[in-house]
Design a protein around this motif. Structure first.
Motif: not given
Length: 489
Positions: A289-296
Motif C-alpha cells: 500500500l505504501g508503494i502504491a500510494d507513492r506511485v499514485a
C-alpha cells in the motif's frame, strides 16, 4: 557442555532457549510431546534419520501461502490506484522444479538470470511468456535461447545489450519485449553488496541516460519497449526506499510517455524477512500500500496515467519457509580476552550457508532433537571447513547442556543458502526435502562422494598411469574402489 561466557552479547538472552519465535520460524513449525522440532508435520529426528544431515528442509505450505499472500497484497494495492500488477518469483533465491511449480500454481511468474535458471524453469513447465530474464552479462547463447523460447521480457542491463537482443530477435524473426534496468540512486539501507541501485556497481544504466537509451530501443523494429526496471537492494523492511525510487523513475517515465507508449514500471524486489528477533519487517500489505500510494501521488503530480506495476520478490517468499538441520560434533570452550567463547561445531558450514561469511548475516538456531531445562548460554555455531570465518551463527543462546550428537536447526535458510552452496573442502552439497502435512519428499537430491569423484577426470588418468606402471613392472593391476569405478564410468 557450553560454559558460562563473559563475551558481550549483541542479542539478549531469551527466558527460554527452546522457544520458536513465530516471526522467524516457519508457520508450520513447533515441537512435539518429546520436545523435538516438527516442521510441516514431520519431526526433525525422523528427517535426520532418513535423509542425513546437513539437510535443507522447506515447508511447502508456508512457501505457497507466502507467495499467495504477497501476490494478493500487491494485486489489492494496485487495484486501489486503478492499475494491475505482475508478480514474478525471483528464482535466484532458490530454484528447483518443485518450487517453480509451487510458484506458478500460486499465480506468480518466474524471474531468471542465467541459462541454467531458464532451463530449470522451462523443464518444470513454466510459461516462458510469464518469465523475465535478468543478468548483467548475458551470453549470446542465453539471449538467443530466451528469444527463441518466447521469454516475456528480457531486462536490458547495458547499452551493449540493446543491439545484442535486437539482432538476436531479428535473426529469429521475432519482436522481443524488453525492459531497461536503470539505477535510481536510491541507496537501500542494507549491506553494501546487497544495495543494487547506487551508481558505482555493475547493474543497470544511469537514470540520466534512460530517455536516450529508450529512444534507441524504440528505433529497433525487433524490440518492444515495456518500460523501466529498478532494483534498489535486498532485505528492506519498509516502503520508503521503494517509494522514493518509484518517484524518481516516474519522472523519467513521464518523459518517455510523451514520446511513445510505456505500459509498465518494474520496481524489483528485496523485501526483507526476520532472521532474528531483532528484525522487524513491516507486513507486506503495508509495504504494498505504501508503494502504491507513492506511485499514485507521483503520477498525479506528473499528470500521467498510472502504469501497470511489476515486482520480483524471492527471499520474502522462500526464505522463512526453510530450515537447515545439522548434527553437533564438537562443543569447545575457547579462552579469549575478557572471558570464554563457546564454539558449537556442526557437520556443515559455509559450504551450505555462505551468507554469514559473505555479509555478516545473522541467524537464529535452536536445539531440534530435544528441549532442555538448562539455562541459556551464549555460543557461536561454527562449521567444519578449514576457515576461521566458517561461521553459521555468530551469536546465539542455546541451552548450556548442548552436546555432541544433538540436532541443531537454523531458521530462515530457504533463500540464498542452497543457491550459494559449494563443494568447498570437497564437501557434498546437502539434499533439499519438502515437508507438508506430515510427509517428506526429496525435491533436490543430495550429492555423494561418488558425484564429486565422477567429475574429476584426472582420476581416470591417474588410474591409467598406475595400471601402466604396474604392468611394466610385472606387478598385478591395482584394485579400483567402487567409488572410483563409478567415477571412471
Amino acid at each position: 557442555m557450553a560454559s558460562a561466557s563473559a563475551v558481550p552479547s549483541v542479542r539478549p538472552a531469551p527466558a527460554d532457549p527452546n522457544t520458536l519465535n513465530p516471526a522467524v520460524w516457519p508457520e508450520h513449525a513447533g515441537r512435539d510431546a518429546r520436545g523435538v522440532l516438527v516442521v510441516g508435520g514431520v519431526p526433525a529426528d525422523e528427517l535426520a534419520a532418513e535423509f542425513g544431515t546437513p539437510l535443507y528442509v522447506v515447508d511447502e505450505a508456508a512457501a505457497r501461502s507466502r507467495a499467495a499472500r504477497l501476490r494478493t497484497a500487491f494485486e489489492a494495492a494496485a487495484a486501489g490506484i486503478g492499475t494491475d500488477v505482475t508478480v514474478y518469483y525471483a528464482g535466484k533465491s532458490f530454484l528447483s522444479g518443485a518450487v517453480v511449480r509451487w510458484m506458478t500454481e500460486e499465480g506468480l511468474g518466474i524471474d531468471v538470470c542465467t541459462g541454467g535458471e531458464l532451463a530449470i524453469a522451462l523443464a518444470a513447465g513454466a510459461d516462458p511468456a510469464r518469465m523475465g530474464f535478468h543478468g548483467n552479462n548475458k551470453s549470446s547463447a542465453e539471449i538467443e535461447r530466451a528469444v527463441a523460447v518466447g521469454v516475456g521480457a528480457i531486462i536490458l542491463d547495458s547499452e551493449a545489450e540493446i543491439d545484442r537482443v535486437a539482432d538476436a530477435a531479428a535473426r529469429a524473426g521475432r519482436v522481443q519485449r524488453v525492459r531497461l534496468r536503470v539505477n535510481s540512486g536510491v541507496h537501500a539501507s542494507t549491506h553494501e553488496f546487497l544495495a543494487t541501485a547506487h551508481e558505482d556497481q555493475k547493474f543497470g544504466v544511469p537514470l540520466a541516460r534512460a530517455v536516450e537509451l529508450a529512444t534507441r530501443i524504440r528505433g529497433r523494429d525487433s524490440l518492444e519497449f515495456l518500460g523501466l526496471h529498478c532494483h534498489i537492494g535486498s532485505q528492506i523492511f519498509d516502503a520508503s526506499g521503494f517509494g522514493e525510487s518509484a518517484a524518481r523513475l516516474l519522472g523519467v517515465h513521464a518523459e518517455l510517455v510523451r514520446l511513445g507508449p510505456v505500459p509498465e514500471l518494474n520496481l524489483g524486489g528485496g523485501f526483507g524477512i526476520a532472521y532474528t528477533e531483532a528484525d522487524d519487517p513491516r507486513p507486506i500489505e503495508e509495504i504494498a500500500l505504501g508503494i502504491a500510494d507513492r506511485v499514485a501521488a507521483a503520477c498525479r503530480d506528473l499528470d500521467v496515467a498510472v502504469p501497470k506495476l511489476a515486482f520480483e520478490p524471492g527471499r520474502s517468499i522462500i526464505g522463512p519457509a526453510g530450515v537447515t538441520l545439522y548434527t553437533v560434533g564438537t562443543v569447545k570452550p575457547v579462552p579469549i580476552e575478557g572471558g570464554t567463547r563457546t564454539y558449537v561445531s556442526v557437520d556443515g558450514g559455509m559450504s551450505d550457508n555462505a551468507r554469514t561469511a559473505l555479509y555478516g548475516a545473522a541467524y537464529s538456531a535452536r536445539l531440534a532433537s530435544r528441549t532442555s531445562d538448562a539455562p541459556p548460554a551464549l555460543v557461536r555455531v561454527a562449521g567444519k571447513h578449514c576457515e576461521s570465518g566458517d561461521i553459521v551463527v555468530d551469536q546465539e543462546h542455546l541451552p548450556a547442556d548442548v552436546a555432541p550428537g544433538d540436532l541443531l536447526a537454523v531458521a530462515a535458510t530457504g533463500a540464498y543458502c542452497w543457491s550459494l552452496a559449494s563443494n568447498y573442502n570437497h564437501v557434498a552439497r546437502p539434499a533439499v526435502v519438502a515437508v507438508r502435512d506430515g510427509r517428506a519428499r526429496v525435491i533436490v537430491r543430495g550429492e555423494t562422494e561418488a558425484d564429486l569423484l565422477a567429475r574429476d577426470l584426472g582420476l581416470d588418468a591417474a588410474q591409467d598411469a598406475g595400471h601402466g606402471a604396474s604392468v611394466a613392472a610385472g606387478a598385478p593391476a591395482p584394485t579400483v574402489s567402487t567409488a572410483a569405478e563409478g567415477a571412471a564410468e
